[in-house]
Design a protein around this motif. Structure first.
Motif, PDB file in Angstrom:
ATOM      1  N   SER A  63      13.895   4.134  -5.355  1.00  0.00           N
ATOM      2  CA  SER A  63      13.167   2.908  -5.031  1.00  0.00           C
ATOM      3  C   SER A  63      11.931   3.258  -4.207  1.00  0.00           C
ATOM      4  O   SER A  63      11.852   4.335  -3.604  1.00  0.00           O
ATOM      5  CB  SER A  63      14.054   1.923  -4.282  1.00  0.00           C
ATOM      6  OG  SER A  63      14.274   2.376  -2.967  1.00  0.00           O
ATOM      7  N   ILE A  64      10.971   2.358  -4.224  1.00  0.00           N
ATOM      8  CA  ILE A  64       9.726   2.589  -3.484  1.00  0.00           C
ATOM      9  C   ILE A  64       9.405   1.355  -2.653  1.00  0.00           C
ATOM     10  O   ILE A  64       9.567   0.224  -3.118  1.00  0.00           O
ATOM     11  CB  ILE A  64       8.573   2.955  -4.452  1.00  0.00           C
ATOM     12  CG1 ILE A  64       7.302   3.331  -3.674  1.00  0.00           C
ATOM     13  CG2 ILE A  64       8.264   1.832  -5.435  1.00  0.00           C
ATOM     14  CD1 ILE A  64       6.238   4.008  -4.522  1.00  0.00           C
ATOM     15  N   THR A  65       8.989   1.592  -1.413  1.00  0.00           N
ATOM     16  CA  THR A  65       8.583   0.516  -0.510  1.00  0.00           C
ATOM     17  C   THR A  65       7.139   0.755  -0.098  1.00  0.00           C
ATOM     18  O   THR A  65       6.799   1.869   0.320  1.00  0.00           O
ATOM     19  CB  THR A  65       9.477   0.508   0.748  1.00  0.00           C
ATOM     20  OG1 THR A  65      10.837   0.363   0.336  1.00  0.00           O
ATOM     21  CG2 THR A  65       9.113  -0.640   1.682  1.00  0.00           C
ATOM     22  N   LEU A  66       6.303  -0.245  -0.240  1.00  0.00           N
ATOM     23  CA  LEU A  66       4.923  -0.164   0.245  1.00  0.00           C
ATOM     24  C   LEU A  66       4.801  -1.081   1.444  1.00  0.00           C
ATOM     25  O   LEU A  66       5.314  -2.199   1.427  1.00  0.00           O
ATOM     26  CB  LEU A  66       3.912  -0.630  -0.805  1.00  0.00           C
ATOM     27  CG  LEU A  66       4.000  -0.127  -2.231  1.00  0.00           C
ATOM     28  CD1 LEU A  66       2.815  -0.659  -3.034  1.00  0.00           C
ATOM     29  CD2 LEU A  66       4.046   1.382  -2.272  1.00  0.00           C
ATOM     30  N   GLY A  75      -0.123  -9.850   9.718  1.00  0.00           N
ATOM     31  CA  GLY A  75       0.962  -8.942  10.132  1.00  0.00           C
ATOM     32  C   GLY A  75       1.307  -7.985   9.016  1.00  0.00           C
ATOM     33  O   GLY A  75       0.450  -7.655   8.191  1.00  0.00           O
ATOM     34  N   SER A  76       2.557  -7.527   8.954  1.00  0.00           N
ATOM     35  CA  SER A  76       2.974  -6.581   7.915  1.00  0.00           C
ATOM     36  C   SER A  76       3.150  -7.268   6.571  1.00  0.00           C
ATOM     37  O   SER A  76       3.584  -8.420   6.518  1.00  0.00           O
ATOM     38  CB  SER A  76       4.329  -5.968   8.277  1.00  0.00           C
ATOM     39  OG  SER A  76       4.173  -4.981   9.238  1.00  0.00           O
ATOM     40  N   ILE A  77       2.823  -6.532   5.522  1.00  0.00           N
ATOM     41  CA  ILE A  77       3.199  -6.951   4.166  1.00  0.00           C
ATOM     42  C   ILE A  77       4.097  -5.848   3.622  1.00  0.00           C
ATOM     43  O   ILE A  77       3.744  -4.664   3.703  1.00  0.00           O
ATOM     44  CB  ILE A  77       1.983  -7.095   3.232  1.00  0.00           C
ATOM     45  CG1 ILE A  77       0.901  -7.965   3.875  1.00  0.00           C
ATOM     46  CG2 ILE A  77       2.411  -7.657   1.876  1.00  0.00           C
ATOM     47  CD1 ILE A  77      -0.398  -7.996   3.078  1.00  0.00           C
ATOM     48  N   ILE A  78       5.248  -6.238   3.079  1.00  0.00           N
ATOM     49  CA  ILE A  78       6.195  -5.254   2.559  1.00  0.00           C
ATOM     50  C   ILE A  78       6.571  -5.619   1.128  1.00  0.00           C
ATOM     51  O   ILE A  78       6.875  -6.779   0.849  1.00  0.00           O
ATOM     52  CB  ILE A  78       7.458  -5.207   3.450  1.00  0.00           C
ATOM     53  CG1 ILE A  78       7.076  -4.620   4.816  1.00  0.00           C
ATOM     54  CG2 ILE A  78       8.574  -4.389   2.800  1.00  0.00           C
ATOM     55  CD1 ILE A  78       8.136  -4.700   5.851  1.00  0.00           C
ATOM     56  N   VAL A  79       6.498  -4.644   0.231  1.00  0.00           N
ATOM     57  CA  VAL A  79       6.997  -4.872  -1.126  1.00  0.00           C
ATOM     58  C   VAL A  79       7.893  -3.705  -1.543  1.00  0.00           C
ATOM     59  O   VAL A  79       7.718  -2.579  -1.087  1.00  0.00           O
ATOM     60  CB  VAL A  79       5.878  -5.081  -2.183  1.00  0.00           C
ATOM     61  CG1 VAL A  79       4.889  -6.156  -1.762  1.00  0.00           C
ATOM     62  CG2 VAL A  79       5.149  -3.802  -2.492  1.00  0.00           C
ATOM     63  N   VAL A  80       8.863  -4.019  -2.386  1.00  0.00           N
ATOM     64  CA  VAL A  80       9.829  -3.025  -2.846  1.00  0.00           C
ATOM     65  C   VAL A  80       9.934  -3.106  -4.365  1.00  0.00           C
ATOM     66  O   VAL A  80       9.964  -4.196  -4.931  1.00  0.00           O
ATOM     67  CB  VAL A  80      11.228  -3.278  -2.219  1.00  0.00           C
ATOM     68  CG1 VAL A  80      12.220  -2.218  -2.689  1.00  0.00           C
ATOM     69  CG2 VAL A  80      11.148  -3.298  -0.700  1.00  0.00           C
ATOM     70  N   THR A 119       1.551   2.613   4.211  1.00  0.00           N
ATOM     71  CA  THR A 119       2.685   3.543   4.143  1.00  0.00           C
ATOM     72  C   THR A 119       3.451   3.386   2.833  1.00  0.00           C
ATOM     73  O   THR A 119       3.685   2.262   2.386  1.00  0.00           O
ATOM     74  CB  THR A 119       3.659   3.281   5.314  1.00  0.00           C
ATOM     75  OG1 THR A 119       2.922   3.278   6.528  1.00  0.00           O
ATOM     76  CG2 THR A 119       4.745   4.333   5.392  1.00  0.00           C
ATOM     77  N   VAL A 120       3.839   4.514   2.263  1.00  0.00           N
ATOM     78  CA  VAL A 120       4.676   4.525   1.062  1.00  0.00           C
ATOM     79  C   VAL A 120       5.974   5.240   1.406  1.00  0.00           C
ATOM     80  O   VAL A 120       5.950   6.370   1.905  1.00  0.00           O
ATOM     81  CB  VAL A 120       3.976   5.270  -0.097  1.00  0.00           C
ATOM     82  CG1 VAL A 120       4.910   5.417  -1.296  1.00  0.00           C
ATOM     83  CG2 VAL A 120       2.703   4.543  -0.506  1.00  0.00           C
ATOM     84  N   ILE A 121       7.096   4.572   1.181  1.00  0.00           N
ATOM     85  CA  ILE A 121       8.398   5.196   1.415  1.00  0.00           C
ATOM     86  C   ILE A 121       9.125   5.262   0.071  1.00  0.00           C
ATOM     87  O   ILE A 121       9.338   4.240  -0.568  1.00  0.00           O
ATOM     88  CB  ILE A 121       9.238   4.373   2.416  1.00  0.00           C
ATOM     89  CG1 ILE A 121       8.473   4.228   3.732  1.00  0.00           C
ATOM     90  CG2 ILE A 121      10.610   5.028   2.655  1.00  0.00           C
ATOM     91  CD1 ILE A 121       8.923   3.051   4.564  1.00  0.00           C
ATOM     92  N   LYS A 122       9.456   6.482  -0.348  1.00  0.00           N
ATOM     93  CA  LYS A 122      10.184   6.631  -1.612  1.00  0.00           C
ATOM     94  C   LYS A 122      11.591   7.106  -1.317  1.00  0.00           C
ATOM     95  O   LYS A 122      11.770   8.161  -0.704  1.00  0.00           O
ATOM     96  CB  LYS A 122       9.498   7.668  -2.514  1.00  0.00           C
ATOM     97  CG  LYS A 122       8.176   7.214  -3.079  1.00  0.00           C
ATOM     98  CD  LYS A 122       7.648   8.278  -4.050  1.00  0.00           C
ATOM     99  CE  LYS A 122       6.134   8.222  -4.129  1.00  0.00           C
ATOM    100  NZ  LYS A 122       5.588   9.367  -4.875  1.00  0.00           N
TER     101      LYS A 122
END
Ligand code: ZN
Length: 294
Positions: A63-66, A75-80, A119-122
């Motif tokens: 999975s990937i989270t941006l 503020g923060s924007i988060i997508v998965v 930030t990219v979290i894989k």
């Protein structure tokens, strides 16, 4: 109309392109989160990029989270997302109300801000997730993602993301593309690609008029290519009662006891889809037992 994602490669192997329409996805996100126009555009661009970057993953379990946070009012924007290209996301403040920017457009850069990181979290099923991070370029998201690919993954990349709204605030058209040049690319092909990309003033106008195929034709104009994948994509949350029960167990027995004593029940709301989950006293006591007995 369904949202579509297409992945293709030029026949000489030097260019790979991801493009998609996300009109339905972004409209669904707008309705779930009740976003104001500039927040709809910002979240919509992130969802569009997230979907394409999800399909770059290798395994179904990845999975990937941006995440972007530039200390602006949104503020923060988060997508998965994941390999399916289905995507979900949220913004910290959906009620950002900003006037248009100097170009008369929705001021996504102003809402996101520029004092922070993209930030990219894989999660690739390894012990530690992969984390890549770059400073925000302008908060417009497209340029920030291009910068991530150039600096974090050493791949020259052009990104265009667009969300066009109707006067009512509903989503009229949304979509975008990510196009990457491989290390052994031929100069002529690069020139052609550059001309094509620069000639595109608005991805949403192209999508409104000619759909995903119109966008594909414009980016790959005069370049021979083969479509490797074409699929439907959608807004999808994978929350369920079991997941939220695990989140409660993870709070630890003291906190669960406190909830039982002070509130007698718990209502948990999923950030991504706003679905509410109620846990009554008996269920919480059951969860407390699980927390105590591991
Ligand atoms: Zn959910």
């Amino acid at each position: 109309m369904e949202d579509i994602l297409i992945r293709c490669v030029s026949n000489d192997g030097s260019i790979r392109l991801f493009c998609c329409t996300t009109t339905k996805i972004v409209e669904e996100a707008r309705v779930i989160h009740n976003t104001y126009p500039v927040a709809t555009a910002a979240l919509g661009r992130m969802l569009t990029a997230g979907s394409m970057m999800g399909t770059m993953l290798k395994s179904e379990k990845d999975s990937i989270t941006l995440q972007i946070n530039g200390k602006g009012p949104i503020g923060s924007i988060i997508v998965v997302s994941d390999i399916s290209g289905d995507v979900r996301g949220y913004v910290a403040n959906p009620y950002v109300d900003l006037g248009p920017n100097a170009q008369g457009k929705l001021d996504v850069g102003g809402a996101v801000g520029t004092d922070g990181t993209f930030t990219v979290i894989k999660d690739l099923g390894l012990k530690e997730p992969y984390v890549g991070q770059v400073p925000i370029v302008n908060g417009e998201i497209g340029d920030d993602i291009a910068s991530y690919f150039v600096y974090s993954e050493q791949t020259p990349t052009a990104v265009a993301l667009g969300v066009k709204l109707a006067k009512t605030g509903a989503v009229d058209a949304a979509g975008g593309f990510i196009v990457q040049v491989m290390p052994d690319a031929d100069e002529k092909t690069i020139d052609l690609l550059e001309n094509n990309v620069l000639s595109i003033k608005s991805v949403t106008d192209i999508i409104s008029e000619n759909g995903i195929k119109g966008l594909l034709d414009r980016v790959m104009n005069n370049i021979e290519y083969t479509v490797h994948e074409e699929k439907k994509i959608s807004y999808r949350c994978n929350c369920n009662r079991n997941r939220l029960e695990k989140a409660l167990i993870a709070l630890g027995k003291e906190d669960i006891k406190e909830i039982i004593e002070e509130q007698g029940q718990a209502e948990l709301v999923c950030h991504f889809c706003n679905k509410k989950y109620m846990f009554n006293k008996e269920e919480l006591e059951d969860i407390l037992n699980k927390a105590i007995n591991g």
